[in-house]
Design a protein around this motif. Structure first.
Motif, mmCIF file in Angstrom:
data_model
loop_
_atom_site.group_PDB
_atom_site.id
_atom_site.type_symbol
_atom_site.label_atom_id
_atom_site.label_comp_id
_atom_site.label_asym_id
_atom_site.label_seq_id
_atom_site.Cartn_x
_atom_site.Cartn_y
_atom_site.Cartn_z
ATOM 1 N N VAL A 199 0.857 -1.177 0.000
ATOM 2 C CA VAL A 199 0.000 0.000 0.000
ATOM 3 C C VAL A 199 0.896 1.230 0.000
ATOM 4 N N GLU A 200 0.651 2.119 -0.948
ATOM 5 C CA GLU A 200 1.400 3.368 -1.017
ATOM 6 C C GLU A 200 0.786 4.395 -0.061
ATOM 7 N N GLU B 260 -2.927 6.114 -0.321
ATOM 8 C CA GLU B 260 -3.833 5.280 -1.112
ATOM 9 C C GLU B 260 -5.045 4.824 -0.306
ATOM 10 N N VAL C 151 -6.920 1.257 -0.402
ATOM 11 C CA VAL C 151 -6.825 -0.104 -0.934
ATOM 12 C C VAL C 151 -7.826 -0.977 -0.205
ATOM 13 N N ASN D 293 -9.168 10.443 4.282
ATOM 14 C CA ASN D 293 -8.117 10.143 3.310
ATOM 15 C C ASN D 293 -7.559 11.413 2.670
ATOM 16 N N THR E 206 -3.685 7.104 4.943
ATOM 17 C CA THR E 206 -3.809 5.926 4.088
ATOM 18 C C THR E 206 -4.892 5.026 4.654
ATOM 19 N N ALA F 102 -12.397 2.471 -3.292
ATOM 20 C CA ALA F 102 -10.945 2.293 -3.306
ATOM 21 C C ALA F 102 -10.334 2.621 -4.671
ATOM 22 N N GLN F 103 -9.019 2.758 -4.656
ATOM 23 C CA GLN F 103 -8.263 2.935 -5.897
ATOM 24 C C GLN F 103 -7.744 1.599 -6.429
ATOM 25 N N ARG F 104 -7.347 0.731 -5.508
ATOM 26 C CA ARG F 104 -6.871 -0.600 -5.889
ATOM 27 C C ARG F 104 -7.512 -1.643 -4.989
ATOM 28 N N GLU G 266 -6.413 -2.457 -10.369
ATOM 29 C CA GLU G 266 -7.158 -1.224 -10.176
ATOM 30 C C GLU G 266 -8.601 -1.566 -9.841
#
Length: 237
Positions: A25-26, A29, A31, A184, A189, A204-206, A220
């Motif tokens: 996890v960046e 982000e 997730v 967020n 995160t 979510a993004q991913r 994604e």
């Protein structure tokens, strides 16, 4: 890479719950991990927050630090990893305000604590209206707000959320996810496990799909939403 998990294995006695999962996890982000009941979603979060032990060979890193060197309380106090568990687990015999302040036990930044409490009350206005009410007398939706607010107060580098929509009416569910987006936006995160796969993937993004303790798909969130296997298994299509 803010959170990096490699070869995470967890067992409950003779039962293998996680079979060596890998994910990352960046910072900043959102997730999500989706999957059926019993697939290992909650176990993953509990292992990261050190509520349960990981097997030898598991590697859990947060901002380069070895998470496994820390006890559960130090994961919160030293690393800034907060966890909103399934079932909320608030302190029902304490007031809303006392629950929030208790979460700051390891913090020394008193001025920022005051600002964070005000921000939580601005985000969840119902909590401010009930700030002197015993938490155990709140509605289910209000208790979920308190659980998220409490996690934010403990330190908010990364927030682990376990089924935040559980038991909420549809409108409250959407309000909760709107609030999480605001959290967020401030730089926290978010790693989310959620039974409502459609809602989670739209948020979510991913995402990662877990089955029987193994990740079987990742990508994604938009791509997972349109994946035929995901749609058939988790989206009712």
């Amino acid at each position: 890479m803010q959170l990096k998990i490699e070869n995470l294995r967890v067992s409950y006695g003779n039962i293998k719950a996680l079979h060596g999962i890998n994910f990352s996890v960046e910072a900043g982000e959102i997730v999500t991990i989706i999957g059926a009941n019993g697939a290992g979603k909650s176990t993953t979060l509990r292992a990261i927050s050190r509520m349960i032990p990981s097997e030898e060979g598991s590697i859990l890193k947060f901002n380069g630090e070895d998470i496994l060197k820390y006890s559960a309380d130090k994961v919160v106090a030293k690393l800034g990893i907060s966890h909103v568990p399934e079932g909320r687990r608030i302190f029902g015999n304490l007031t809303v305000t006392e629950n929030l302040i208790l979460a700051t036990f390891a913090r020394k930044d008193k001025k920022q604590i005051v600002k964070d409490k005000k921000w939580v009350f601005d985000l969840f206005t119902r909590l401010e209206e009930r700030k002197d009410q015993l938490a155990g007398t709140l509605s289910g939706g209000e208790q979920q707000m308190l659980a998220v607010g409490r996690a934010y107060m403990s330190g908010h580098k990364i927030m682990l959320l376990d089924e935040p929509s559980m038991g909420l009416a549809p409108l409250l569910m959407l309000d909760m996810f709107d609030a999480l987006k605001e959290i967020n936006k401030l730089g926290t995160t978010i790693l989310l496990v959620e039974q409502n796969a459609r809602l989670a993937l739209k948020f979510a993004q991913r995402g990662y799909v877990i089955e029987n303790g193994l990740f079987v798909l990742e990508g994604e969130a938009d791509n997972l939403l349109t994946n035929p296997d995901v749609k058939k298994a988790y989206l009712g299509a």
